[in-house]
Each structure stands twice: as C-alpha cells, then as structure tokens.
Motif scaffolding. Sequence first.
Motif, short mmCIF file in Angstrom:
data_model
loop_
_atom_site.label_atom_id
_atom_site.label_comp_id
_atom_site.label_asym_id
_atom_site.label_seq_id
_atom_site.Cartn_x
_atom_site.Cartn_y
_atom_site.Cartn_z
N GLU A 123 -0.76 12.15 0.86
CA GLU A 123 -0.61 11.60 -0.68
C GLU A 123 0.64 10.80 -0.93
OE1 GLU A 123 -1.90 11.03 -4.41
OE2 GLU A 123 -2.91 12.41 -3.03
N PRO A 124 2.04 11.23 -0.34
CA PRO A 124 3.00 10.53 -0.66
C PRO A 124 2.72 9.09 -0.28
CG PRO A 124 3.72 12.64 -0.07
CD PRO A 124 2.38 12.35 0.13
N GLY A 125 1.95 8.99 1.06
CA GLY A 125 2.11 7.55 1.80
C GLY A 125 0.93 6.84 0.82
N TRP A 126 -0.07 7.30 0.26
CA TRP A 126 -0.99 6.71 -0.54
C TRP A 126 -0.25 6.13 -1.88
CZ3 TRP A 126 -4.55 11.52 -0.30
CH2 TRP A 126 -5.24 11.69 0.79
N GLN A 127 0.64 7.00 -2.30
CA GLN A 127 1.31 6.58 -3.66
C GLN A 127 2.22 5.22 -3.14
OE1 GLN A 127 3.27 9.94 -4.86
NE2 GLN A 127 1.39 10.91 -5.74
N LEU A 128 2.78 5.32 -2.20
CA LEU A 128 3.85 4.17 -2.07
C LEU A 128 3.06 2.89 -1.90
CD1 LEU A 128 6.46 2.79 -1.72
CD2 LEU A 128 6.61 3.81 0.51
N ILE A 129 1.74 3.11 -1.04
CA ILE A 129 1.33 1.69 -0.54
C ILE A 129 0.48 1.41 -1.65
CG2 ILE A 129 -0.96 2.76 0.10
CD1 ILE A 129 0.74 0.01 2.14
N SER A 130 0.39 1.97 -2.79
CA SER A 130 -0.46 1.51 -3.96
C SER A 130 0.57 0.55 -4.74
CB SER A 130 -0.91 2.65 -4.87
OG SER A 130 0.04 3.36 -5.35
N GLU A 131 1.85 0.67 -4.62
CA GLU A 131 2.85 -0.13 -5.35
C GLU A 131 3.08 -1.70 -4.75
OE1 GLU A 131 6.60 1.86 -5.71
OE2 GLU A 131 5.59 3.74 -6.19
N ALA A 132 2.47 -1.75 -3.55
CA ALA A 132 2.65 -2.96 -2.87
C ALA A 132 1.85 -4.06 -3.45
CB ALA A 132 2.19 -3.00 -1.55
N ASP A 133 2.45 -5.36 -3.58
CA ASP A 133 1.74 -6.47 -4.19
C ASP A 133 1.07 -7.34 -3.11
OD1 ASP A 133 4.17 -7.45 -3.47
OD2 ASP A 133 4.62 -8.73 -5.08
N ARG A 141 -10.98 5.12 1.04
CA ARG A 141 -10.28 3.99 0.91
C ARG A 141 -8.70 3.96 0.46
NH1 ARG A 141 -12.16 -1.18 -0.35
NH2 ARG A 141 -14.23 -0.56 -0.31
N LEU A 142 -7.96 3.21 0.94
CA LEU A 142 -6.59 3.01 0.62
C LEU A 142 -6.47 2.52 -0.70
CD1 LEU A 142 -4.50 2.12 3.69
CD2 LEU A 142 -4.60 4.34 2.47
N PRO A 143 -5.60 2.99 -1.65
CA PRO A 143 -5.37 2.35 -3.00
C PRO A 143 -4.79 1.14 -3.09
CG PRO A 143 -4.04 4.09 -2.96
CD PRO A 143 -4.77 4.21 -1.52
N LEU A 144 -5.13 0.16 -2.55
CA LEU A 144 -4.59 -1.07 -2.36
C LEU A 144 -4.72 -1.92 -3.85
CD1 LEU A 144 -5.40 -2.25 1.38
CD2 LEU A 144 -3.32 -0.91 0.53
N SER A 145 -3.84 -2.31 -4.42
CA SER A 145 -3.97 -3.07 -5.46
C SER A 145 -3.42 -4.58 -5.60
CB SER A 145 -3.34 -2.52 -6.68
OG SER A 145 -1.84 -2.59 -6.46
N GLY A 146 -2.64 -4.90 -4.19
CA GLY A 146 -2.01 -6.02 -4.25
C GLY A 146 -3.20 -6.97 -3.16
N GLU A 147 -2.43 -8.14 -2.84
CA GLU A 147 -3.27 -8.79 -1.88
C GLU A 147 -3.05 -8.54 -0.48
OE1 GLU A 147 -3.45 -13.25 -3.67
OE2 GLU A 147 -1.53 -12.78 -3.30
N LEU A 148 -4.29 -8.46 0.23
CA LEU A 148 -4.13 -8.16 1.77
C LEU A 148 -4.15 -9.44 2.76
CD1 LEU A 148 -4.40 -5.93 3.82
CD2 LEU A 148 -6.94 -5.78 3.56
N LEU A 149 -3.24 -9.30 3.56
CA LEU A 149 -3.36 -10.30 4.66
C LEU A 149 -3.55 -9.50 5.90
CD1 LEU A 149 0.07 -12.28 3.75
CD2 LEU A 149 -2.15 -12.34 2.60
N ARG A 150 -4.56 -10.17 6.80
CA ARG A 150 -4.89 -9.26 7.93
C ARG A 150 -4.94 -10.12 9.16
NH1 ARG A 150 -9.98 -5.33 7.19
NH2 ARG A 150 -8.82 -4.36 9.04
N VAL A 151 -4.31 -9.50 10.07
CA VAL A 151 -3.92 -10.19 11.52
C VAL A 151 -4.61 -9.45 12.46
CG1 VAL A 151 -2.17 -10.73 13.40
CG2 VAL A 151 -1.56 -10.86 11.05
#
Length: 535
Positions: free
Chosen positions: A260-270, A288-298
């Motif tokens: 849970e703490p990891g999920w909460q922190l990644i949700s804050e990323a833009d 699914r991760l709670p991603l709210s920001g833009e995702l750049l994938r390599v």
Amino acid sequence: MQSKTLTGGQALVRLLANYGVDTVFGIPGVHTLELYRGLPGSGIRHVLTRHEQGAGFMADGYARVSGKPGVCFIITGPGVTNAATAIGQAYADSIPMLVISSVNHTASLGKGWGCLHETQDQRAMTAPITAFSVVALSTADLPELIARAYAVFDSERPRPVHISVPLDVLSAPVEWDWSNEVVRRPGRGVPSAEALEQAVAKLASAKRPMIIAGGGALLAADALQRLSTQLAAPFFSSVAGKGLLPVDHPLNAGSTLCVEPGWQLISEADVVLAIGTEMADTDFWRERLPLSGELLRVDIDPRKFNDFYPCTVALQGDARQTAEALLECLPSTPRNADAAIQKVAALRQAVSAGHGPLQSIHQAILDRVAAELPANAFISSDMTQLAYTGNYAFHSHAPRSWLHPTGYGTLGYGLPAGIGAKFGAPQRPGLVLVGDGGFLYTAQELATAVEELDSPLVVLLWNNDALGQIRDDMLNLDIEPIGVLPRNPDFAALARAFGCTVTQPQNLDELQTDLRNGFKRNGVTLIELKHACVC
C-alpha cells in the motif's frame, strides 16, 4: 580408422562453444548420444541434473546471475515435457535460455508410428512458451538456427528458444564444418530522436517525476542512479530489478510497489518513466497501479507500449543506452531533492510499520540473513511466504542478487535455480530460501549440488508444515482448508542422505550462527528452520 567427419551433434556442440557456452545442464539419454559425443574436448562443462525440470531451472538461475543464456540438453518427448514448466518460467520472466532437444527421425515426424518418446508435434508443445520453437531438418539448418537464437537473446526481449534436432540429423555427417561460423550478433540501439526529444521535454517539465525499473534494465544501474538523482525522482524497481540503486540511496524506494505505501507514493507522480519493466500484475500484487500522471515507457518489446498501461511516449531501445541518451539531453544541474527524499523516507517507515504478525516474523528472519550474507552473495527464492515478504522487505546490494520466479510463480524453482546460479557465478556464495512444500518439488537436485559444488550454497528451508499461503487464502475466503497440511518427511535425514551438512536451529540466534558457519563451509548446508522456533 575412425572418420574425422563431424556429426551434426558434434558440430552443434562445437558451435555452441564458439558462441561462448561454457556450461550445459541435462541428463543424457538414448536420443541425445550424439550431443554427448561432442562434449569431450569442447571446453563445455556438463552438469548432470536429476530431472529435466531441474535442468531448466538451473539454466534459468545460471542466466539470471551471469547475463548469458542458460543451455539445456534434453531428450525427446518426456524430457521436453518435463522441462516445459521451467521453460514457461523463463518465458514469463524474460530469461534467455537455449533448449536443445532431440526429436524422432525425420521420416517419422507426425505419423504416429509409436516410436520411442514420440509426440504428435513436439515443436508445438513449446511454441507458446518460447520466442520460437523449430525443428532442424538438416545439419545445414543448425548454424542458422543458433544464430537466430542469439539474435533473440541479444536484440529482442530475451526469452527461451527451443531447437528440436531429429535423430538422423544429429547423427548425419556435416557436409562442411560450420562449427566456427559465429555470426555478428546484433545490438539493441536507441529510440528515435523524436521520441527522445518528447521524453526529455516531459521529464524536464515534470513536478513530481518517478522511475520504475525492471529486469530489462539490469545493465543500466549507473545511468539510472544518475537519472534518479538529476530528476530528484523516487526510484522503484520490480522484483527482477532489485539492487539497481544502492540500498542507502535516499531516493531508493525499493520493490515496494506491491504494498500500500508504494501504491500511494506512485499515485502522486505526474510523470512516470518505466524502463525495462513489463509492469505486470505479478510485479505489483494488484490489477493496476494507480497511475494518474503521464507514462513514458522504455522497452525493447514494442508490444508493451499499448498494453495494460498505454504510454504517452514510447521509447523502443536498449535500457542503458536510452537512459544515457536521456541524461545527455536533460539539464545537467540536479533538482532539489529534499521533498522527494522525505517522501521516500516516509515510505520506508510505512512499509516497516505495516508488517502484519506473519510478515514481522519473516522480517526477523530476513534481518538475521542480512547480518550474515556475504556482500557478493545471491539469494534464490522459491514461491514461499518468507520470500514474498523478502521481495519487498529485503534489500539487495546489487542487481542479479535476488532470483525469484515472479511471472509464472513456479513451486520448486528456488533450489535448482540456486544451483544453476552457482555455475553462472562460482565465486559468489549462494542462499536458497524455500518452503517445505516447494522444496519437495525439486529436492532430488540436492544430489547434483553435493556432487558438483565445492563452494558455499546454503539452503534455508522454512518449514511451517503447510502449504501456508494457500491455507491462509482458504481461511480468508471462509473455505475449509483441504490438501494444505501435508505430512512432511524427516527433512534433516533426507538432506544427510544426500550428503549435506544439516542444522536445525531452535531460535533466531542459532539461525544466525548457522548461517555464518554455512557461508564459511565449502559445499551444501541445509538449515531447517521450523515456524514454531521463531514464533
């Protein structure tokens, strides 16, 4: 006078040696004799396993610590089906593995004549769990197929390859000696200039950038550390990417995206930069991760750009080269990282404080392991609750130091993978973390370990006399526990019968002493730790 003409099997072994193969895992059989004719004088060490599944897992462990493809020699039919689980595990976790098997005579293929070890279509059985599975129909096919396999390992997503060689092809004389024809091996390259420019613009303007790195980025550790520092970006890794950042790096959020703490922190990323990671649910323990920001994938695999996590910018290329290219284009002055460092510190505290009673027991054991584990050691872990906690709570000091069957989730992986890793990195002490249930899947490979190893391998057997995770899942779902409380053998007597040194600590202090002594001892030590001794 014996002819000096090489058979297909002999030439194939010589060709593998010229590609840098130094170890093969397998069990000789009546259908692989021509491969074994080629081994003497080749410089390739053969490791006799006790089951073909063990051969596959050993090849997997070898590949994970060495970075080189693990190689198996497998017989037709039952050998291939026995190894299929290990091939599937390597496929799920993107591990380079070359499986060379025999198959029945060319004239009999698909005809159902009832030949020994016959299957209707051997190639088809491994096709879904390999980058490609193919039958070599002539000796002249072999150098081309090996070159194609190494092209997969070196330039694509590195998954297993299975080459079936009919008995008549293995024994046929080669028309010319192609065993020295090692082709130029391709690299991976960098993304397009346009994609790099778009990614740099997103990262430069991000307010709260974060990074997720996986097993595809193991060669990019230095560049990723600089990128995290320059962007002031908290750095997460998947389980396969453990150890990419130093343990004490203030931005190292570890493999905590499964709690849970990891999920909460990644949700804050833009903006999230995901590099060399499949971003599978097996990495995160949630759909699914709670991603709210833009995702750049390599990623080297273009299929990942529009899967479960469609990305804003797709950067197809090598992880290290791409990270270095991003660094060259980003502003050279590091950002102020104070806020990001505080968030990572709070995350670490929350993870530790969030342990339940069982995880607290695991953490106490893992703390004793950490106190005695040599700096250059690796850990090979099975599907066991102790390892599940270790996936996020144990800190690895370097990449290729925590081997876990993440994607396929195969019981029985830990012991043979740890043995294989010892051949991939003989100078590194090894520790196997395995539960009583998983241990019995592949316990016979202790025979291989005792026979072959002359440096420390410690097997920590966590014995809770149960299939603990499944029992707990049943209880949580109000299902009456059935089939999860097996009658175990005398593990200590079993290990002694194989020739292991055995200890049975009665508390954590004794465990720590036994670990210390085990890492000093050349050979195999089994430490059986019972749940009742640490409660």
